[in-house]
Design a protein around this motif. Structure first.
Motif, PDB file in Angstrom:
ATOM      1  N   ALA A  79       0.828  -1.207   0.000  1.00 14.50           N
ATOM      2  CA  ALA A  79       0.000   0.000   0.000  1.00 14.50           C
ATOM      3  C   ALA A  79       0.864   1.260   0.000  1.00 14.50           C
ATOM      4  N   ASP A  80       1.920   1.268   0.810  1.00 14.87           N
ATOM      5  CA  ASP A  80       2.806   2.434   0.857  1.00 14.87           C
ATOM      6  C   ASP A  80       3.565   2.600  -0.460  1.00 14.87           C
ATOM      7  N   LEU A  81       3.960   1.486  -1.067  1.00 16.35           N
ATOM      8  CA  LEU A  81       4.640   1.565  -2.354  1.00 16.35           C
ATOM      9  C   LEU A  81       3.709   2.125  -3.419  1.00 16.35           C
ATOM     10  N   ASP A  82       2.470   1.655  -3.449  1.00 12.94           N
ATOM     11  CA  ASP A  82       1.499   2.150  -4.424  1.00 12.94           C
ATOM     12  C   ASP A  82       1.273   3.647  -4.254  1.00 12.94           C
ATOM     13  N   GLU A  83       1.157   4.096  -2.998  1.00 11.89           N
ATOM     14  CA  GLU A  83       0.958   5.519  -2.741  1.00 11.89           C
ATOM     15  C   GLU A  83       2.150   6.330  -3.237  1.00 11.89           C
ATOM     16  N   ALA A  84       3.355   5.832  -2.970  1.00 10.06           N
ATOM     17  CA  ALA A  84       4.555   6.544  -3.412  1.00 10.06           C
ATOM     18  C   ALA A  84       4.608   6.647  -4.927  1.00 10.06           C
ATOM     19  N   ARG A  85       4.212   5.601  -5.610  1.00 10.73           N
ATOM     20  CA  ARG A  85       4.288   5.595  -7.071  1.00 10.73           C
ATOM     21  C   ARG A  85       3.239   6.502  -7.704  1.00 10.73           C
ATOM     22  N   THR A  86       2.128   6.708  -7.036  1.00  7.22           N
ATOM     23  CA  THR A  86       1.139   7.642  -7.565  1.00  7.22           C
ATOM     24  C   THR A  86       1.532   9.090  -7.289  1.00  7.22           C
ATOM     25  N   ASN A  87       2.592   9.276  -6.516  1.00 10.30           N
ATOM     26  CA  ASN A  87       3.067  10.628  -6.207  1.00 10.30           C
ATOM     27  C   ASN A  87       4.474  10.893  -6.757  1.00 10.30           C
ATOM     28  N   GLY A  88       4.804  10.222  -7.844  1.00 12.64           N
ATOM     29  CA  GLY A  88       6.044  10.522  -8.541  1.00 12.64           C
ATOM     30  C   GLY A  88       7.176   9.543  -8.327  1.00 12.64           C
ATOM     31  N   GLY A  89       6.976   8.504  -7.540  1.00 13.20           N
ATOM     32  CA  GLY A  89       8.043   7.528  -7.315  1.00 13.20           C
ATOM     33  C   GLY A  89       8.094   6.492  -8.419  1.00 13.20           C
ATOM     34  N   THR A  90       9.285   6.016  -8.737  1.00  6.03           N
ATOM     35  CA  THR A  90       9.439   4.905  -9.686  1.00  6.03           C
ATOM     36  C   THR A  90      10.096   3.742  -8.954  1.00  6.03           C
ATOM     37  N   TRP A  91       9.790   2.551  -9.381  1.00  8.08           N
ATOM     38  CA  TRP A  91      10.226   1.305  -8.746  1.00  8.08           C
ATOM     39  C   TRP A  91      11.214   0.627  -9.685  1.00  8.08           C
ATOM     40  N   SER A  92      12.422   0.430  -9.220  1.00 12.14           N
ATOM     41  CA  SER A  92      13.478  -0.038 -10.113  1.00 12.14           C
ATOM     42  C   SER A  92      13.356  -1.523 -10.430  1.00 12.14           C
ATOM     43  N   VAL A  93      14.117  -1.946 -11.420  1.00  4.64           N
ATOM     44  CA  VAL A  93      14.288  -3.372 -11.672  1.00  4.64           C
ATOM     45  C   VAL A  93      15.074  -3.979 -10.513  1.00  4.64           C
ATOM     46  N   LEU A  94      15.017  -5.290 -10.388  1.00  5.30           N
ATOM     47  CA  LEU A  94      15.673  -5.988  -9.282  1.00  5.30           C
ATOM     48  C   LEU A  94      17.186  -5.903  -9.420  1.00  5.30           C
ATOM     49  N   GLN A  95      17.842  -5.579  -8.314  1.00  8.27           N
ATOM     50  CA  GLN A  95      19.299  -5.532  -8.256  1.00  8.27           C
ATOM     51  C   GLN A  95      19.817  -6.746  -7.483  1.00  8.27           C
ATOM     52  N   HIS A  96      20.991  -7.226  -7.857  1.00  8.92           N
ATOM     53  CA  HIS A  96      21.668  -8.332  -7.163  1.00  8.92           C
ATOM     54  C   HIS A  96      20.876  -9.643  -7.223  1.00  8.92           C
ATOM     55  N   ALA A  97      20.104  -9.826  -8.280  1.00  8.05           N
ATOM     56  CA  ALA A  97      19.362 -11.081  -8.418  1.00  8.05           C
ATOM     57  C   ALA A  97      20.313 -12.272  -8.463  1.00  8.05           C
ATOM     58  N   ASN A  98      21.529 -12.051  -8.980  1.00 11.53           N
ATOM     59  CA  ASN A  98      22.504 -13.137  -9.078  1.00 11.53           C
ATOM     60  C   ASN A  98      23.071 -13.527  -7.715  1.00 11.53           C
ATOM     61  N   ILE A  99      22.942 -12.642  -6.716  1.00 17.31           N
ATOM     62  CA  ILE A  99      23.450 -12.953  -5.374  1.00 17.31           C
ATOM     63  C   ILE A  99      22.462 -13.847  -4.628  1.00 17.31           C
ATOM     64  N   GLY A 100      21.189 -13.484  -4.715  1.00 14.80           N
ATOM     65  CA  GLY A 100      20.154 -14.271  -4.057  1.00 14.80           C
ATOM     66  C   GLY A 100      20.126 -14.064  -2.543  1.00 14.80           C
ATOM     67  N   TRP A 101      19.136 -14.702  -1.937  1.00 17.38           N
ATOM     68  CA  TRP A 101      19.006 -14.681  -0.480  1.00 17.38           C
ATOM     69  C   TRP A 101      19.586 -15.974   0.072  1.00 17.38           C
ATOM     70  N   ASN A 102      20.624 -15.853   0.851  1.00 20.82           N
ATOM     71  CA  ASN A 102      21.280 -17.013   1.455  1.00 20.82           C
ATOM     72  C   ASN A 102      21.902 -16.570   2.780  1.00 20.82           C
ATOM     73  N   ALA A 103      22.519 -17.496   3.469  1.00 21.90           N
ATOM     74  CA  ALA A 103      23.072 -17.181   4.788  1.00 21.90           C
ATOM     75  C   ALA A 103      24.089 -16.046   4.717  1.00 21.90           C
ATOM     76  N   ALA A 104      24.919 -16.056   3.677  1.00 24.48           N
ATOM     77  CA  ALA A 104      25.973 -15.039   3.570  1.00 24.48           C
ATOM     78  C   ALA A 104      25.389 -13.663   3.270  1.00 24.48           C
ATOM     79  N   SER A 105      24.442 -13.591   2.316  1.00 16.81           N
ATOM     80  CA  SER A 105      23.889 -12.277   1.950  1.00 16.81           C
ATOM     81  C   SER A 105      23.020 -11.716   3.079  1.00 16.81           C
ATOM     82  N   ARG A 106      22.284 -12.583   3.769  1.00 19.75           N
ATOM     83  CA  ARG A 106      21.485 -12.120   4.909  1.00 19.75           C
ATOM     84  C   ARG A 106      22.384 -11.588   6.022  1.00 19.75           C
ATOM     85  N   ALA A 107      23.474 -12.291   6.274  1.00 18.19           N
ATOM     86  CA  ALA A 107      24.398 -11.861   7.332  1.00 18.19           C
ATOM     87  C   ALA A 107      25.035 -10.526   6.985  1.00 18.19           C
TER      88      ALA A 107
END
Length: 215
Positions: A79-107
């Motif tokens: 809901a907050d993201l939608d509100e921001a985008r209707t007020n001039g915000g843009t939502w980027s493409v995904l960054q670091h998709a090649n890293i992924g979520w794992n123990a090392a990246s979370r830490a």
């Protein structure tokens, strides 16, 4: 002159070879989601302008330079993201998709958010950027007013962060935004960074959407 980038002259066998056009930011920028519906005049204007210049936060996994936000928000609601985008915000493409979520990246993210030094940004998990930029925005006054007055849950001292540990490399704030941030005036810091003549944008780095790890 344009044809010289597309074709080379006839070879000794009388053939003409067509070379691929140079890679253009025009194509990469098309992945950016405009803050206004494409069917509206505002949406058409924003789409055309966005394609004319590269986004400051870059395309996904292009290592031309480390990209980052001015601020970090660990989680934002839909809901907050939608509100921001209707007020001039843009939502980027995904960054670091090649890293992924794992123990090392979370830490690594946990260390960064707790103001601890990290080697660099390269091992951080997937994230996106909520970007408010003057370029491509036909209603800058509306965006500035939104940033000054929004009561969205992410504009909170415990959620809108600028961790201080080395290696995270957040973008530097302009003087007015920095002064407002030092006084815990979060809305003013956001608005002043957006209105700064040199920077002309404020970018928030986000790792979770609706409580879920960004994918």
């Amino acid at each position: 002159m344009a044809k010289r980038h597309q074709e080379v002259g006839a070879s000794r066998f009388g053939e003409r070879r067509r070379l691929p056009a140079p890679v253009s930011w025009l194509v990469l920028a098309q992945d950016v989601q405009a803050p206004y519906p494409a069917s509206t005049e505002l949406g058409k204007h924003a789409a055309v302008t966005q394609r004319s210049a590269p986004p400051d936060w870059g395309a996904p996994d292009i290592r031309r330079r480390a990209v980052s936000g001015h601020f970090i928000v660990s989680n934002i609601s839909q809901a907050d993201l939608d509100e921001a985008r209707t007020n001039g915000g843009t939502w980027s493409v995904l960054q670091h998709a090649n890293i992924g979520w794992n123990a090392a990246s979370r830490a690594l993210l946990s260390k960064a958010l707790n103001n601890q030094a990290i080697p660099n940004r390269e091992g951080l998990p997937p994230h996106r950027y909520l970007d408010f930029a003057q370029a491509g925005n036909p209603n800058k006054d509306k965006t500035a007013q939104f940033l000054r007055t929004t009561k969205a849950s992410w504009v909170d001292p415990n959620r809108l962060r600028r961790p201080t540990g080395a290696g995270l490399g957040l973008k530097q704030l302009c003087k007015k935004a920095q002064d407002a941030w030092a006084q815990n005036k979060l809305n003013e810091a956001l608005a002043e960074q957006f209105l700064d003549q040199q920077g002309a944008r404020v970018t928030i780095e986000i790792y979770h959407l609706g409580g879920h790890e960004m994918t």
